[in-house]
Design a protein around this motif. Sequence first.
Motif, short mmCIF file in Angstrom:
data_model
loop_
_atom_site.label_atom_id
_atom_site.label_comp_id
_atom_site.label_asym_id
_atom_site.label_seq_id
_atom_site.Cartn_x
_atom_site.Cartn_y
_atom_site.Cartn_z
N ASN A 1 2.24 -3.42 4.96
CA ASN A 1 0.67 -2.91 4.72
C ASN A 1 0.12 -3.20 3.48
O ASN A 1 0.90 -2.97 2.31
N THR B 1 -7.62 -5.32 2.49
CA THR B 1 -6.60 -4.34 3.33
C THR B 1 -6.00 -5.36 4.38
O THR B 1 -6.62 -6.02 5.07
N ALA C 1 -3.11 -3.43 0.20
CA ALA C 1 -4.59 -3.22 -0.25
C ALA C 1 -4.59 -3.36 -1.55
O ALA C 1 -3.56 -3.68 -2.36
N PHE D 1 -13.18 -2.73 2.56
CA PHE D 1 -11.76 -3.06 2.49
C PHE D 1 -11.47 -4.44 2.72
O PHE D 1 -10.89 -4.88 3.76
N ILE E 1 -1.97 3.99 1.92
CA ILE E 1 -2.87 3.53 3.13
C ILE E 1 -3.33 4.62 4.09
O ILE E 1 -4.03 4.59 4.81
N GLU F 1 -6.71 -1.75 10.95
CA GLU F 1 -7.67 -2.66 10.12
C GLU F 1 -9.00 -3.12 10.57
O GLU F 1 -9.95 -3.41 9.90
N ALA G 1 1.04 -1.17 0.07
CA ALA G 1 0.03 -0.15 -0.03
C ALA G 1 0.78 1.18 -0.01
O ALA G 1 0.61 2.49 -0.54
N ASP H 1 -9.91 -2.47 -3.28
CA ASP H 1 -10.36 -1.61 -2.06
C ASP H 1 -10.24 -0.30 -2.25
O ASP H 1 -11.11 0.46 -1.96
N PHE I 1 -6.83 5.52 4.35
CA PHE I 1 -7.69 4.42 5.02
C PHE I 1 -7.41 4.77 6.67
O PHE I 1 -8.21 4.48 7.28
#
Length: 304
Positions: free
Chosen positions: A181, A166, A183, A163, A92, A152, A88, A187, A95
């Motif tokens: 991390n 994710t 995704a 998500f 991220i 998360e 990600a 997503d 998010f």
Amino acid sequence: MSANPSRRDFLRHLALGATGYLLAPLALIPIPPAVAAGTSLQTRVANHIASLRAQGMIGAKDRVSWSVYDFTTRQKLVAINEDVPRQAASMIKPFVCQAWFFQASQSKQIDYTPAIRKTMERMIRSSCNDSTNKLMKLVSQNASGKGPGDVERVLKRHGPGIFQDTRIVEYIPKGGRTYRNLASAGDYHRFLEAMWLSKLPYADEMRALLALSNRDRMVDGVAAMPDNVRVYDKTGSTAMLCGDMGIIVAPGERGGSYPYTFVAIIESPVRIKAYAAWMKKRGDAIRSVSNLVYQDMKARHALA
């Protein structure tokens, strides 16, 4: 000086006076013509990616994901490796903001203060890792106190359909070497769609954050884009990833606006030593595909 100096101007008041910088237009790889009239955008993008690989703009071993969705026709136009989790990087960060917004919408004890807003601005506009880690810790403190995984868990508790792929397991390490991390392009698309349609809490704030002036790969330096295209996005960059995800809002020749999502991820299987050269080529590749997509949207909707 950029050929697109005004595309974010109208949003800068929302962005609390954020000041960005403009990029010089980049030379783009010529877009091959469609194989035949009516060839789908999915096929044209796939063929263009193959051409970019042949020219070394995308490596033979690089893994890619792409997604394009047209809000006007409610059609997914491109879905390439859309459900594959990939690194990600800084993509991220929206998010993490959304996880905090979920919590704030559920608790009167969590206030959206000017200080929190400034932290989020630094995360999105300046891609500040320290600010991101600070907000991740606040999300965790408001949850179980178990660290990054709480981000998360909050996302999947409140947005399980969004998500899906994710995975958040680490704070951003010193030096920004965040590789764990994950995704998917799917997503990012689902998040952007829900945000645009105000199906998420604090969607107006999230739109204002993603509209902050910053360097992007889907509009800045893309020759086909007119001056007044608007963009809401967040890039991601590491020695293993080059990406961008966001919404482009294009004006029509006869008025109106035509928004669409654009998600691009190029991931290397190994850390790249020649980072600057690798990143420039991959960034130019994303711009080249964005150019192709805009030209297709222009034909579909008589864009300016």
